[in-house]
Design a protein around this motif. Sequence first.
Motif, PDB file in Angstrom:
ATOM      1  N   VAL A  64      -3.111  32.682  20.224  1.00  0.00           N
ATOM      2  CA  VAL A  64      -1.828  32.837  20.911  1.00  0.00           C
ATOM      3  C   VAL A  64      -0.939  31.639  20.628  1.00  0.00           C
ATOM      4  N   CYS A  65       0.317  31.912  20.331  1.00  0.00           N
ATOM      5  CA  CYS A  65       1.291  30.839  20.173  1.00  0.00           C
ATOM      6  C   CYS A  65       1.704  30.353  21.558  1.00  0.00           C
ATOM      7  N   VAL A  66       1.561  29.050  21.804  1.00  0.00           N
ATOM      8  CA  VAL A  66       1.909  28.476  23.108  1.00  0.00           C
ATOM      9  C   VAL A  66       3.217  27.693  23.052  1.00  0.00           C
ATOM     10  N   GLY A  67       3.890  27.675  21.910  1.00  0.00           N
ATOM     11  CA  GLY A  67       5.192  27.026  21.823  1.00  0.00           C
ATOM     12  C   GLY A  67       5.309  26.119  20.623  1.00  0.00           C
ATOM     13  N   ARG A  68       6.447  25.435  20.556  1.00  0.00           N
ATOM     14  CA  ARG A  68       6.703  24.474  19.493  1.00  0.00           C
ATOM     15  C   ARG A  68       6.050  23.143  19.836  1.00  0.00           C
TER      16      ARG A  68
ATOM     17  N   LEU B  36       8.826  39.239  10.611  1.00  0.00           N
ATOM     18  CA  LEU B  36       7.369  39.243  10.567  1.00  0.00           C
ATOM     19  C   LEU B  36       6.807  38.985  11.958  1.00  0.00           C
ATOM     20  N   GLY B  37       5.789  39.746  12.323  1.00  0.00           N
ATOM     21  CA  GLY B  37       5.160  39.600  13.624  1.00  0.00           C
ATOM     22  C   GLY B  37       3.700  39.227  13.485  1.00  0.00           C
ATOM     23  N   LEU B  38       3.324  38.066  14.032  1.00  0.00           N
ATOM     24  CA  LEU B  38       1.939  37.603  14.008  1.00  0.00           C
ATOM     25  C   LEU B  38       1.276  37.996  15.321  1.00  0.00           C
ATOM     26  N   PHE B  39       0.227  38.770  15.243  1.00  0.00           N
ATOM     27  CA  PHE B  39      -0.509  39.239  16.411  1.00  0.00           C
ATOM     28  C   PHE B  39      -1.053  38.055  17.200  1.00  0.00           C
ATOM     29  N   PRO B  40      -0.928  38.014  18.545  1.00  0.00           N
ATOM     30  CA  PRO B  40      -0.294  39.077  19.311  1.00  0.00           C
ATOM     31  C   PRO B  40       1.137  38.813  19.759  1.00  0.00           C
ATOM     32  N   ASN B  41       1.637  37.541  19.724  1.00  0.00           N
ATOM     33  CA  ASN B  41       2.830  37.280  20.525  1.00  0.00           C
ATOM     34  C   ASN B  41       3.939  36.490  19.853  1.00  0.00           C
ATOM     35  N   LEU B  42       3.952  36.408  18.513  1.00  0.00           N
ATOM     36  CA  LEU B  42       5.003  35.638  17.857  1.00  0.00           C
ATOM     37  C   LEU B  42       5.702  36.479  16.797  1.00  0.00           C
TER      38      LEU B  42
ATOM     39  N   GLN C 282       3.539  25.173  10.891  1.00  0.00           N
ATOM     40  CA  GLN C 282       4.994  25.225  10.771  1.00  0.00           C
ATOM     41  C   GLN C 282       5.711  24.868  12.077  1.00  0.00           C
ATOM     42  N   GLY C 283       5.127  23.931  12.833  1.00  0.00           N
ATOM     43  CA  GLY C 283       5.757  23.470  14.057  1.00  0.00           C
ATOM     44  C   GLY C 283       5.329  24.206  15.307  1.00  0.00           C
ATOM     45  N   TRP C 284       4.582  25.317  15.164  1.00  0.00           N
ATOM     46  CA  TRP C 284       4.071  26.057  16.310  1.00  0.00           C
ATOM     47  C   TRP C 284       2.624  25.665  16.591  1.00  0.00           C
ATOM     48  N   VAL C 285       2.223  25.768  17.855  1.00  0.00           N
ATOM     49  CA  VAL C 285       0.867  25.451  18.274  1.00  0.00           C
ATOM     50  C   VAL C 285       0.190  26.746  18.740  1.00  0.00           C
TER      51      VAL C 285
END
Length: 385
Positions: free
Chosen positions: A57-61, A279-285, A158-161
């Motif tokens: 899960v992407c939790v933000g920048r 582009l959509g990366l599963f599940p939330n970005l 790319q800056g996302w965690v």
Amino acid sequence: MAPTCQDKEVTIAPIAPEDLERSLRDLGEATMFPSAAYTDPAVLAFERRHFFAGSWVCVGRNSDLRSPKVTQRGLMIGDIPVILTWNGDDLRAFANTCRHRGHELLPDGETSGGRGIACPYHGWGYALDGSLIATPNMELNGSKADFSLRPLPLAEWQGWVFINATGDAAPFAEHLGAMDEYISPYSPADLVVADRHSYVVNANWKLIVENYHECYHCPSIHPELCEVTPPDSGDNMHGSGAWVGGSMYLRDGMDTMSLDGKSTGHNLPGVDPTLVLYLGLFPNLLISPHPDYVMAHRMLPLDVDRTWVECTWLFPADVEDVSYGVKFWDITNRQDWAACESVQRGVTSPHFVPGPFADSEDAVHQWVRLVGRAYQGQAPHRQQF
């Protein structure tokens, strides 16, 4: 020994197999998900554990999560509490569970600037690297090293965690797969957050993703968008990883996605000046690179019919006026949210019957098949279309 993705017990979503089977058919025969996928709290509970906590899960920048005055942050990833810590460049994630009696160390959404982590229940203390350093008025039957916080997989890209809260997903590189090839030329890590809007959409999170992956609806609800890009342009992309994506071209004479097609910024070096990617990366970005900026949507389900959406605009640091991109996409976002909310009301009706996909909705079909197979316990990154 920690479990691996190959060791995971297969768990099936609480959706009738015969209803799910129709969504997994080939394009031309497949339908959208049954109502339960968008309305049943039991399905959302499954998704929170297996799609959000159990995936990446992407939790933000990174730039937003780090702060000179903050050393730790409480998060809820799916249904699992997580604590994020950093000491300089050392960013880590741990299970947000004290090794004494299980109390959360920091509530969801709260931060601390402490030099260590203190459990508010009995005062056990941990260093920012997760090691146990204090057990007030208590002698351990064993070594403190046996009671360190449980580390969780964390990846920066790319800056996302990204965090895998269950700790047993496939490596992030496999999850990302070939999507990196399409995003890397835009170098989002080198861009800055120029603006951000947050929305609460009264629709299931999957309906928002489905809407994102098609432009069959664009002539009906997006007049501004259709002025700058032909809704039937572009192609889908394919490759390894847990993602779905495609492209659209700008109309002749248009520089970017804005209300007049003009840009007050400048093109990013080395990218196609006529192309916009989705582009959509599963599940939330969801990541949308433009010739001159990158837009991203990050989603978290609040309930089965409510989703928090954060839209972020990333620009080169020297661009002063970013309003041209922000205004355009805020209008388009709100048009999309209204459509998604209407679909949510429709799928809740007792008269709803899942309908087929148009040929131009093939990316939605790919997304539905990816999710549908994940409902059956298949790892998203291994799927082929």
